[in-house]
Every structure is written in C-alpha cells, then in structure tokens.
Design a protein around this motif. Structure first.
Motif, PDB file in Angstrom:
ATOM      1  N   ILE A  14     -42.965 -40.505  -8.958  1.00  0.00           N
ATOM      2  CA  ILE A  14     -41.926 -39.593  -9.443  1.00  0.00           C
ATOM      3  C   ILE A  14     -41.413 -38.772  -8.270  1.00  0.00           C
ATOM      4  N   GLN A  15     -40.099 -38.752  -8.119  1.00  0.00           N
ATOM      5  CA  GLN A  15     -39.439 -38.011  -7.044  1.00  0.00           C
ATOM      6  C   GLN A  15     -38.912 -36.675  -7.575  1.00  0.00           C
ATOM      7  N   PRO A  16     -38.787 -35.663  -6.730  1.00  0.00           N
ATOM      8  CA  PRO A  16     -38.266 -34.371  -7.197  1.00  0.00           C
ATOM      9  C   PRO A  16     -36.906 -34.493  -7.900  1.00  0.00           C
ATOM     10  N   ILE A  19     -36.571 -35.145 -11.856  1.00  0.00           N
ATOM     11  CA  ILE A  19     -36.882 -34.102 -12.835  1.00  0.00           C
ATOM     12  C   ILE A  19     -35.605 -33.380 -13.253  1.00  0.00           C
ATOM     13  N   HIS A  24     -39.010 -32.340 -16.992  1.00  0.00           N
ATOM     14  CA  HIS A  24     -39.603 -33.675 -17.080  1.00  0.00           C
ATOM     15  C   HIS A  24     -38.634 -34.701 -16.516  1.00  0.00           C
ATOM     16  N   VAL A  25     -39.107 -35.935 -16.410  1.00  0.00           N
ATOM     17  CA  VAL A  25     -38.272 -37.009 -15.866  1.00  0.00           C
ATOM     18  C   VAL A  25     -37.080 -37.228 -16.798  1.00  0.00           C
ATOM     19  N   ARG A  70     -44.000 -36.112 -16.615  1.00  0.00           N
ATOM     20  CA  ARG A  70     -43.966 -34.826 -15.908  1.00  0.00           C
ATOM     21  C   ARG A  70     -44.091 -35.061 -14.400  1.00  0.00           C
ATOM     22  N   PRO A  71     -43.746 -34.062 -13.609  1.00  0.00           N
ATOM     23  CA  PRO A  71     -43.721 -34.245 -12.147  1.00  0.00           C
ATOM     24  C   PRO A  71     -45.009 -34.791 -11.530  1.00  0.00           C
ATOM     25  N   ASP A  72     -46.156 -34.425 -12.041  1.00  0.00           N
ATOM     26  CA  ASP A  72     -47.415 -34.858 -11.432  1.00  0.00           C
ATOM     27  C   ASP A  72     -48.021 -36.104 -12.071  1.00  0.00           C
TER      28      ASP A  72
END
Length: 142
Positions: A14-16, A19, A24-25, A70-72
């Motif tokens: 997942i890239q910044p 989001i 969330h993505v 989610r980002p992580d």
C-alpha cells in the motif's frame, strides 16, 4: 486443466497515495491491483513470443467490496482464470489481507488485441489452454 487454473499470488504494498480522505485504500486502487496481478500472472506464464504478439484490455469489471484496507495492512492479490469465448477471457481475483480477511472479489473479462492494430485477435491453442478453463456459456458466464 489449464496450466494457470491454480491461483497466482502477488504481494501488494500500500502506497501513501492509495489512501483516501476516509483513511483507507480508495476503491479505485482495488481495480488497479486487479489489473496488476493479472498482468503479473500473464508475464509469468506467457512466452516471450506470446507477450509480443498479444496485449490485453479489460472489457468488463465486476467488483464486490467487502472490507477496507488500511495503510499498514499487508495485502495479497490472488487471481485465476475462468472460462473463455472466442474473444473474451474471464479472470477471477480476490484481494485479501495477509491474515486471510477478504477485502474484495472481482470478475474481469479481458480481450486479446494485436498490439499493432489494436484490434481483437484470435489466440492460439497454447494461450487458450494457459489462460482459460473451458468455453464460456452464451450468457457470458463460466
């Protein structure tokens, strides 16, 4: 049985920029991942000559969103081929968190094109065997 009937997996980072304002993505990113795993699968199984002779375009996406990434999160894209007609090839994809939680499920129809003319092209028996599991019924489903 198709040489590629077994699921092919690709780890997704997942890239910044993936989001959205909800934290969330974004749903559009899921479609990019569906395409990314399909392309990676094609590149792994198709010969160099096949990759030169054919490019694929999407003619239909169906996607069901189940849960937000989610980002992580560690995400895995899993794809496998379905039925084919003369000019469309079905592909299934699941996007899951690494813990197995289903994030989204997609069904995509792809059309093979001649890269020079951008016109649909009939594929040879080897491509058909590698990238389909049988004929598509008249309603366009496997």
């Amino acid at each position: 049985m198709s040489l590629s009937a077994e699921p092919f997996e690709l780890a997704i980072r997942i890239q910044p920029g993936d989001i959205d304002e909800l934290g969330h993505v974004n749903n559009v990113v899921y479609l990019r991942w569906v395409q990314d795993v399909a392309v990676a699968h094609w590149r792994q199984l198709a010969t160099a000559a096949q990759q030169t002779a054919i490019v694929w375009v999407v003619v239909r996406h169906e996607i069901d969103y189940r849960h937000a990434a989610r980002p992580d999160d560690a995400v895995v894209a899993r794809t496998w081929v379905g039925a084919a007609s003369r000019s469309t090839f079905e592909r299934h994809t699941e996007l899951c968190r690494a813990d197995g939680k289903l994030l989204a499920r997609a069904r995509t129809l792809w059309c093979p094109l001649d890269p020079s003319t951008h016109r649909p092209v009939e594929v040879d028996d080897d491509v058909r065997a590698r990238f389909s599991v049988g004929p598509m019924n008249p309603t366009g489903t496997g």
